[in-house]
Motif scaffolding. Structure first.
Motif, PDB file in Angstrom:
ATOM      1  N   ASP A 164       0.826  -1.207   0.000  1.00 18.12           N
ATOM      2  CA  ASP A 164       0.000   0.000   0.000  1.00 18.12           C
ATOM      3  C   ASP A 164       0.861   1.259   0.000  1.00 18.12           C
ATOM      4  OD1 ASP A 164      -3.067   0.925   0.832  1.00 18.12           O
ATOM      5  OD2 ASP A 164      -1.551   2.254   1.668  1.00 18.12           O
ATOM      6  N   ARG A 168       1.152   3.975  -3.238  1.00 16.83           N
ATOM      7  CA  ARG A 168       0.835   5.385  -2.998  1.00 16.83           C
ATOM      8  C   ARG A 168       1.884   6.289  -3.654  1.00 16.83           C
ATOM      9  NH1 ARG A 168      -1.886   8.876  -1.373  1.00 16.83           N
ATOM     10  NH2 ARG A 168      -1.156   9.474   0.676  1.00 16.83           N
ATOM     11  N   ASP A 247       2.909   6.738   6.388  1.00 17.16           N
ATOM     12  CA  ASP A 247       2.757   7.076   4.974  1.00 17.16           C
ATOM     13  C   ASP A 247       3.476   8.363   4.594  1.00 17.16           C
ATOM     14  OD1 ASP A 247       1.491   7.963   2.398  1.00 17.16           O
ATOM     15  OD2 ASP A 247       0.439   6.074   2.688  1.00 17.16           O
ATOM     16  N   LYS A 249       3.828   9.704   1.645  1.00 11.75           N
ATOM     17  CA  LYS A 249       3.092  10.515   0.676  1.00 11.75           C
ATOM     18  C   LYS A 249       2.176  11.500   1.398  1.00 11.75           C
ATOM     19  CE  LYS A 249       1.650  11.677  -3.475  1.00 11.75           C
ATOM     20  NZ  LYS A 249       2.537  12.436  -4.393  1.00 11.75           N
ATOM     21  N   GLY A 330      -6.693   6.996   4.679  1.00  9.41           N
ATOM     22  CA  GLY A 330      -6.257   5.666   4.268  1.00  9.41           C
ATOM     23  C   GLY A 330      -7.013   4.559   4.978  1.00  9.41           C
TER      24      GLY A 330
END
Length: 551
Positions: A164, A168, A247, A249, A330
């Motif tokens: 995941d 991304r 994450d 991003k 998310g």
């Protein structure tokens, strides 16, 4: 174990009584959510059957690949507690299954898939909840089969989390998607023997190496190689946003959108390594790390004062005193929390978080000073001559890999005391939030090399493997286990499971895992791991240190 228990969840280190949570998760997950997660996993296996058939026919499966990956990620410990989220995911699974069948029929493929996981349907929430009680791990009679299927599914959940993060950033590998789905389907096959399942477990480790290499490439290609960095752990007198999870991003988009707003941005827990990436150093309002590992958030979030963005798992049920300041995105979810909107171009809109922050007081300072990190494989290998010389001269006698997860248990104080007790000619290699047990200790350095080398997030355990393989090559050794490296790893959830399986696939032996061995390992499966790989637990600092140093 009684199959009439309200729930059964044994995927994390804090499973009740080291057996499993049967009424409510230690994590705070309710029984209805736990059961719906089991049902979602079950139905994703059925969807995978259709998706694998679609792949054979050359049908574009990317939408479903990502959906399955995100669904797996949402079931990881401390990711999503929202019942409505899982009801909607289950309904979407039915929709995608029907779409896949239609496409397969058009291409002349096989839609005669009869397994219950691929045919079950209901539009009644009550019926879904009843069905969910019948498809969990307790439905598997054979204890060893249950254990191995658990190990595979939990490893696949870890694979999904790292997959995941990679997609991304625009990095994907269809072979990884395909393997995850094949592995899930295989756990429904009653014809597979224990030996077959052991082999599949090792193959899961192989793909663990692949996915961590992919994510490493995604992170470093996008943001540069981590650099040795001093990170401030104090605060400034500005309103601020705290970002947690993994994450990068989300980290990037938040920094871009807060630039010039007068809002500071701080990292929390596993987001700390964002400070090590060159691309983020240009933001003057990216000012430091606030707090410690995930389990302390119920106290630290209250003192932060500003809004908190949870990008991935590691959320604990928020207290009312700060609940209105927590935002999710998310795979993360909790009833009553606000979600970050996603724009048409796929980017996220943090404007409401920014406006919220402007109305908040600055964070309350909870500590001062700096911590040093950024010792991913590229950095350490650039220092290879210095490290090799220190080993050859005896200045460094041994490395201790103390990567992994932190957790609430008092017994985890062991890792702090172990780090303190290590001889001064040893170096700790770490990654993941386990580092918060010792990354603020003054352990000094060896010829300018810090005695705690932080590679980054849990997925950056890959860096530690790369470093070990490079040292094996430099010293012209035949076996990675001949290196002066000991493994004393703390685990908590399913990303730690895939890291462990990846290390086993690479041939690393004699890994010690704590503070307890996984509840999902049956006696016979644990015996296989001990006999084939030397897997062990922990006891006490004095005896374990003696054992490691005499090995």
């Amino acid at each position: 174990m009684n199959k009439q228990v309200q729930m059964f969840c044994h995927q994390c280190q804090e499973a009740a009584k080291c057996i499993g949570c049967t009424t409510r998760g230690v994590c705070g997950k309710t029984s209805d959510v736990s059961n719906l997660q089991d049902l979602l996993i079950y139905l994703l296996k059925g969807l995978s059957m259709y998706n694998l058939e679609a792949k054979k026919l050359g049908i574009n499966t990317n939408k479903v690949d990502k959906f399955i990956t995100e669904g797996l990620f949402a079931t990881i410990t401390n990711a999503n507690f929202d019942k409505e989220y899982f009801v909607e995911k289950i309904k979407e699974t039915f929709t995608l299954r029907n779409e896949a069948k239609e496409q397969i029929i058009k291409e002349g493929g096989n839609v005669n898939i009869t397994h219950d996981s691929a045919t079950y349907f209901s539009d009644s929430v009550e019926e879904l909840e009843e069905k969910a009680k019948t498809v969990g791990f307790l439905s598997i009679e054979n204890e060893d089969v249950r254990s191995l299927r658990s190990l595979i599914i939990f490893g696949v959940k870890g694979l999904a989390a790292y997959t995941d993060h990679a997609f991304r950033l625009g990095y994907e590998d269809d072979e990884i998607y395909k393997f995850m789905q094949e592995a899930m389907v295989a756990t429904l096959n009653d014809d597979l023997t224990v030996d077959d399942l052991v082999a599949l477990t090792m193959k899961t480790g192989e793909f663990g190496v692949k996915v961590m290499a992919l994510l490493d490439k995604a992170n470093t290609s996008t943001y540069g190689h981590p650099e040795i960095t001093k990170v401030n752990i104090g605060v400034r007198n500005n309103p601020a946003i705290l970002i947690s999870g993994h994450d990068l991003k989300d980290m990037e988009e938040l920094l871009k959108q807060t630039e010039g707003t007068g809002i500071d941005v701080y990292t929390h827990s596993e987001m700390l390594p964002a400070h090590y990436y060159p691309a983020f150093k240009k933001y003057s309002h990216f000012v430091g790390n606030y707090g410690n590992a995930w389990w302390k958030q119920d106290k630290e979030f209250e003192k932060f004062n500003g809004p908190i963005v949870m990008t991935t798992n590691c959320l604990i049920p928020p207290k009312d005193v700060y609940k209105d300041r927590v935002y999710t995105t998310g795979a993360v979810g909790f009833e009553g929390l606000k979600r970050i909107p996603v724009k048409e171009d796929g980017t996220k809109d943090f404007s409401m978080v920014i406006e919220h922050a402007k109305k908040c007081a600055p964070p309350v300072e909870i500590e001062k000073g700096e911590i040093v990190g950024g010792f991913a494989h590229n950095t350490v290998l650039s220092l290879a001559d210095k490290v090799v010389e220190a080993i050859k001269t005896g200045a460094i006698k041994r490395f201790f890999v103390m990567a992994g997860c932190d957790g609430r248990m008092k017994s985890r104080d062991y890792y702090t005391e172990f780090a303190k007790a290590l001889p001064k000619d040893t170096v700790i290699l770490t990654a993941g939030c386990a580092k918060y047990r010792y990354n603020k200790l003054d352990l000094g350095d060896i010829n300018g090399i810090p005695r705690v080398l932080d590679a980054g997030q849990c997925n950056d355990s890959y860096s530690l493997a790369v470093i070990a393989l490079k040292l094996k090559e430099v010293f012209e050794l035949n076996d990675i286990n001949e290196l002066p490296i000991s493994y004393n790893i703390a685990w908590y959830e399913q990303k730690a499971v895939i890291v462990l399986l990846a290390l086993l696939y690479l041939g690393v032996k004699n890994i010690h895992l704590g503070p307890t061995l996984p509840a999902f390992l049956s006696e016979n499966v644990a015996k296989v791991l001990v006999e084939n790989f030397g897997i062990g637990g922990i006891t006490n600092v004095e005896d374990d240190l003696k054992m490691f140093l005499e090995a």
